[in-house]
Design a protein around this motif. Structure first.
Motif, short mmCIF file in Angstrom:
data_model
loop_
_atom_site.label_atom_id
_atom_site.label_comp_id
_atom_site.label_asym_id
_atom_site.label_seq_id
_atom_site.Cartn_x
_atom_site.Cartn_y
_atom_site.Cartn_z
N ARG A 1 0.83 -1.18 0.03
CA ARG A 1 0.04 0.14 -0.09
C ARG A 1 0.74 1.37 -0.11
O ARG A 1 2.09 1.30 0.62
CB ARG A 1 -0.92 0.07 1.18
CG ARG A 1 -0.12 -0.01 2.54
CD ARG A 1 -1.46 -0.29 3.79
NE ARG A 1 -0.44 -0.14 4.95
CZ ARG A 1 0.16 -1.10 5.50
NH1 ARG A 1 0.10 -2.19 4.88
NH2 ARG A 1 0.77 -1.16 6.79
N ARG A 2 0.42 2.29 -0.38
CA ARG A 2 1.10 3.64 -0.55
C ARG A 2 1.45 4.29 0.77
O ARG A 2 2.53 4.69 0.98
CB ARG A 2 0.47 4.54 -1.52
CG ARG A 2 0.76 5.91 -1.48
CD ARG A 2 0.44 6.61 -2.71
NE ARG A 2 0.87 6.32 -3.74
CZ ARG A 2 0.63 6.85 -5.10
NH1 ARG A 2 0.04 8.03 -5.33
NH2 ARG A 2 1.06 6.35 -6.31
N TYR A 3 0.54 4.07 1.69
CA TYR A 3 0.56 4.84 3.07
C TYR A 3 0.46 3.94 4.08
O TYR A 3 -0.26 3.01 4.04
CB TYR A 3 -0.56 5.81 3.30
CG TYR A 3 -0.56 6.94 2.21
CD1 TYR A 3 -1.59 7.17 1.33
CD2 TYR A 3 0.60 7.82 2.15
CE1 TYR A 3 -1.68 8.13 0.45
CE2 TYR A 3 0.44 9.01 1.26
CZ TYR A 3 -0.56 8.91 0.28
OH TYR A 3 -0.39 9.97 -0.93
N ALA A 4 1.52 4.09 4.95
CA ALA A 4 1.42 2.83 6.10
C ALA A 4 0.31 3.17 6.96
O ALA A 4 -0.15 2.16 7.53
CB ALA A 4 2.80 3.17 6.98
N TYR A 5 -0.08 4.32 7.36
CA TYR A 5 -1.21 4.48 8.18
C TYR A 5 -2.64 4.97 7.51
O TYR A 5 -2.60 5.97 7.27
CB TYR A 5 -0.78 5.50 9.29
CG TYR A 5 0.61 5.23 9.69
CD1 TYR A 5 0.85 4.11 10.36
CD2 TYR A 5 1.51 6.10 9.74
CE1 TYR A 5 2.29 3.52 10.86
CE2 TYR A 5 2.87 5.69 10.06
CZ TYR A 5 3.22 4.72 10.53
OH TYR A 5 4.53 4.31 11.22
N THR A 6 -3.41 4.13 7.11
CA THR A 6 -4.49 4.09 6.71
C THR A 6 -5.67 4.46 7.24
O THR A 6 -6.85 4.92 6.85
CB THR A 6 -4.90 2.99 5.72
OG1 THR A 6 -5.09 1.84 6.58
CG2 THR A 6 -3.78 2.89 4.51
N SER A 7 -5.61 4.45 8.68
CA SER A 7 -6.66 5.04 9.61
C SER A 7 -6.03 5.57 10.72
O SER A 7 -4.73 5.34 11.27
CB SER A 7 -7.57 3.81 9.83
OG SER A 7 -6.84 2.95 10.73
#
Length: 318
Positions: A27-33
Motif C-alpha cells: 500500500r502507498r501509505y503505512a497508516y490508513t486510519s
C-alpha cells in the motif's frame, strides 16, 4: 497593491518512492486510519521570529488552524511547541558565530507561552503548550512533550510547523524512534525553498513516516474514516509507544485496545510532575504550559518580547 495570499510549497514525492513503498508493504501509505482520541497535532516553532520572515510559514497558518480545529473537535490533542531560551554554549558560538547563536537563543521570545505564538492561531482550553531546548520536540530530556502525550495515550503524531528541514524533520525522526506513528503534513510545514522542503519529505516518507496533504489528514480525522479490518491494505493498530531501549527502530507493541486511554480530568496536571511549568493562563483561557527539562537560568518571564531578525538567510536553517 492588493494583498496577496502567502504561498505554500510546491511539494511532491517521486513516483518511484510511492512504488517502492507499495512493493514493500502492499500500500502507498503505512497508516490508513487513525483514532482521533489517540492522535496529537504537533505544531513546531510557529512564533513571530520565524513566521514574520517567511511567506511560506505564513502560508501554512490556515492549514494548521484547520487541522487543529478538526482534531480538537474529534477529541484529539493539539500541542504547540515553542523554542526555549537555552544557555549559551561554546559549541553554539563556534558553529553559528556568537551573534547568530544569540539570535537563535532569543527566537522563542519571552513571557507567557500563549502570547509568544503567532497571533492568528486559536488556542483550545485543553491544548498543550510546551517549550523545547533542542531542535527536536521528541529528544529525551529536552522537551516534556513525549511524557505528556504518553499520559494521554497518544500513538500517532501529525507533524506541522517550521522549519521543515530542521526542527520539524528532527521532531519527526525522533518521534518515530520513540515508537509513534508519524504523519508529516506536506502543506502544513514550511521552510525557505521548495527543494529543501521536498528533500525532507522524501527522507521522511522513505524511512520515518507518511507524508500526506491537509485534505487527506482531515479525511482521516473525520469519524468513521477507517478501512475495513479485513482489508489487506489496512494499516495496523499500534499500542501507546514507550521509549525503545535498543538501538533499532520503534519499540514494538501489541494491537491497541479499541478504547482510548482516559484523558486527564480538569483536576489532573497536564505537565510532567518533574518538569517546571508556567501556570499563568492567558486572558480568558485556562491553558497549561510546560518548560523544558533544562531551562535557561536567564530566561525572563516578566514581559513578552519578540526577537528581531538580523540574518536575512536564517529561514534556510538553524
Amino acid at each position: 497593491m492588493p494583498d496577496t495570499e502567502p504561498p505554500t510549497h510546491a511539494w511532491h514525492i517521486d513516483d518511484r518512492e510511492y512504488r517502492r513503498q507499495e512493493e514493500r508493504r502492499g500500500r502507498r501509505y503505512a497508516y490508513t486510519s487513525l483514532d482521533p482520541a489517540r492522535t496529537a497535532l504537533a505544531v513546531i516553532d510557529m512564533v513571530p521570529f520565524f513566521v514574520d520572515a517567511s511567506p511560506y510559514a505564513r502560508g501554512i497558518v490556515p492549514n494548521i488552524e484547520r487541522l487543529a480545529n478538526h482534531l480538537r473537535n474529534a477529541g484529539g490533542t493539539v500541542a504547540w511547541v515553542l523554542p526555549a531560551r537555552t544557555d549559551r554554549t561554546p559549541t553554539g558560538d563556534e558553529f553559528h558565530g556568537p551573534e547568530t547563536a544569540e539570535m537563535f537563543r532569543d527566537s522563542g521570545g519571552t513571557g507567557p507561552l500563549p502570547d509568544r505564538l503567532w497571533h492568528d492561531f486559536t488556542l483550545g482550553t485543553d491544548d498543550l503548550l510546551v517549550e523545547k531546548s533542542a531542535p527536536s520536540a521528541f529528544f529525551p530530556g529536552r522537551c516534556p512533550l513525549p511524557e505528556l502525550l504518553q499520559e494521554r495515550g497518544i500513538n500517532t503524531v501529525l507533524i506541522t510547523g517550521t522549519v521543515t528541514n530542521v526542527c520539524c524533520e528532527s521532531s519527526a525522526r525522533d518521534a518515530w524512534t520513540l515508537g509513534y506513528r508519524v504523519i508529516m503534513v506536506a502543506d502544513a510545514n514550511a521552510t525557505g525553498r521548495d527543494r529543501d522542503h521536498n528533500a525532507t519529505l522524501h527522507t521522511i516518507y522513505r524511512s520515518f513516516g507518511d507524508v500526506r496533504p491537509t485534505t487527506d489528514v482531515l479525511a482521516l480525522i473525520r469519524p468513521g474514516a477507517r478501512c475495513a479490518a479485513a482489508s489487506p491494505r489496512c494499516g495496523s493498530a499500534w499500542s501507546t509507544p514507550t521509549p525503545s531501549t535498543g538501538s533499532g527502530g520503534p519499540s514494538s507493541g501489541t494491537p491497541a485496545d479499541a478504547r482510548p486511554t482516559p484523558r486527564p480530568t480538569s483536576q489532573s496536571p497536564r505537565w510532567s510532575p518533574t518538569v517546571p511549568h508556567d501556570a499563568r493562563p492567558a486572558a480568558g483561557r485556562t491553558l497549561n504550559s510546560s518548560s523544558p527539562a533544562t531551562p535557561s537560568a536567564d530566561s525572563p518571564t516578566s514581559r513578552t518580547t519578540r526577537p528581531t531578525r538580523r540574518d536575512p538567510n536564517f529561514t534556510q536553517g538553524r
